[in-house]
Scaffold this active site. Sequence first.
Site, PDB file in Angstrom:
ATOM      1  N   THR A   1     -37.386 -41.874  64.203  1.00 21.09           N
ATOM      2  CA  THR A   1     -37.813 -40.248  64.425  1.00 21.09           C
ATOM      3  C   THR A   1     -39.530 -40.573  64.351  1.00 21.09           C
ATOM      4  OG1 THR A   1     -35.868 -39.558  63.267  1.00 21.09           O
ATOM      5  CG2 THR A   1     -37.692 -38.168  63.693  1.00 21.09           C
TER       6      THR A   1
ATOM      7  N   LYS B   1     -48.993 -36.883  43.575  1.00 20.29           N
ATOM      8  CA  LYS B   1     -49.866 -36.135  42.859  1.00 20.29           C
ATOM      9  C   LYS B   1     -49.200 -34.652  42.492  1.00 20.29           C
ATOM     10  CE  LYS B   1     -54.368 -38.196  44.698  1.00 20.29           C
ATOM     11  NZ  LYS B   1     -55.182 -38.153  45.569  1.00 20.29           N
TER      12      LYS B   1
ATOM     13  N   ARG C   1     -40.672 -34.953  57.691  1.00 15.89           N
ATOM     14  CA  ARG C   1     -39.191 -35.205  57.142  1.00 15.89           C
ATOM     15  C   ARG C   1     -39.198 -35.275  55.623  1.00 15.89           C
ATOM     16  NH1 ARG C   1     -35.665 -40.347  58.873  1.00 15.89           N
ATOM     17  NH2 ARG C   1     -35.231 -38.637  60.360  1.00 15.89           N
TER      18      ARG C   1
ATOM     19  N   HIS D   1     -31.271 -31.850  60.982  1.00 11.22           N
ATOM     20  CA  HIS D   1     -32.402 -32.771  61.888  1.00 11.22           C
ATOM     21  C   HIS D   1     -31.964 -32.435  63.451  1.00 11.22           C
ATOM     22  CE1 HIS D   1     -34.204 -36.125  63.071  1.00 11.22           C
ATOM     23  NE2 HIS D   1     -33.491 -37.123  62.617  1.00 11.22           N
TER      24      HIS D   1
HETATM   25  C1  NCD Z   1     -30.769 -40.198  60.986  1.00  7.28           C
HETATM   26  C2  NCD Z   1     -31.360 -39.546  59.854  1.00  7.28           C
HETATM   27  O1  NCD Z   1     -32.479 -39.928  59.625  1.00  7.28           O
HETATM   28  O2  NCD Z   1     -30.756 -38.327  59.641  1.00  7.28           O
HETATM   29  N1  NCD Z   1     -31.522 -41.215  61.948  1.00  7.28           N
HETATM   30  C3  NCD Z   1     -32.403 -40.925  62.545  1.00  7.28           C
HETATM   31  O3  NCD Z   1     -33.017 -39.808  62.422  1.00  7.28           O
HETATM   32  N2  NCD Z   1     -32.594 -41.689  63.690  1.00  7.28           N
HETATM   33  C4  NCD Z   1     -29.429 -40.932  60.480  1.00  7.28           C
HETATM   34  C5  NCD Z   1     -29.587 -41.786  59.332  1.00  7.28           C
HETATM   35  O4  NCD Z   1     -30.568 -41.938  58.801  1.00  7.28           O
HETATM   36  O5  NCD Z   1     -28.498 -42.369  59.157  1.00  7.28           O
END
Ligand code: NCD
Length: 305
Positions: free
Chosen positions: A57, A85, A106, A134
């Site tokens: 990602t 921190k 994220r 996501h």
């Molecule tokens: C997924 C995620 O991070 O939710 N991966 C990703 O974004 N390519 C799926 C996963 O981590 O299993």
Amino acid sequence: MSLPFRHLTSTKQLTRSDTDAILTAAADMEKVIVKGGTDLLKGKILASLFYEPSTRTRLSFETAMHRLGGRVITADGLQFSSLYKGESIEDTMMVVGQYADIIAMRHPEQGSADRAAAVSPVPFINAGDGPGQHPTQALLDMFTILKERGTLDGIHITMVGDLKFGRTVHSLSFLLGLYKDVSFTLVSPKELKMPEKVTSFYKEKNITFTEVESIEEGLDADVLYMTRVQKERFTDSSEYERLKLKYILKASHVKGRDITVLHPLPRVGEIVTDVDQLTNAAYFRQVKNGVATRMALLAMLLGKL
Ligand code: NCD
């Protein structure tokens, strides 16, 4: 088309026409990539903040920004000092929003994306909030289904594995559910069933869904969406060990069938590598589609499309 929102935290924000517009723009971006990129976002900066591990990602967002002629500042992994921190998400957004024109983040906590978007001075994109959502993965999954199957209406998708903690299947359900006559077969152990927040959406929209416990019961579909059991979300590691490889896709499952195999990746044994050789296997094409999809979204949120 400009999108009717400034931040993208959840696929529940998107209408069918928003989704179609993003997918059309993604198809245009594929042509831009072939031509070697563009200067559309020259002078713009993306901040990519990854409080949780990510390869695909993060690199996909960063590649997308580079292909658009923009630049990237990044903070990822354990050395992300402000988290350690004790800085709040809100303060981090107020700070990073002074540097960048757009932020992708994220974070391990469900709901963190909404908190970030609520204060972000610049457009904000959720790149995964714990077991929550996501949305950009769902958009690239939709783009892949459209390219592989030629349509989104009428798709029967089988989702396999960790449907409880897997945020990609939550986001994708809400998006595919906007199209006509879609249906879902859900394959998971009973401990990892699709959460109520998603099944109540299917019910509300009168979408057909069936919950089963074996992969064989889900092979009569257009798309087989495999997922990894989300180790990092388990509090009991023996429970993870017990459930981790309950479903393993082998070439014999799909060979000769008209079914497209997707996986958001990383895979950790759920798809044996023999499957990779089959035309059914679309998961590496899916990765590639992520760049064009994120280019479309970045350009649209920055008002350049
Ligand atoms: C997924 C995620 O991070 O939710 N991966 C990703 O974004 N390519 C799926 C996963 O981590 O299993």
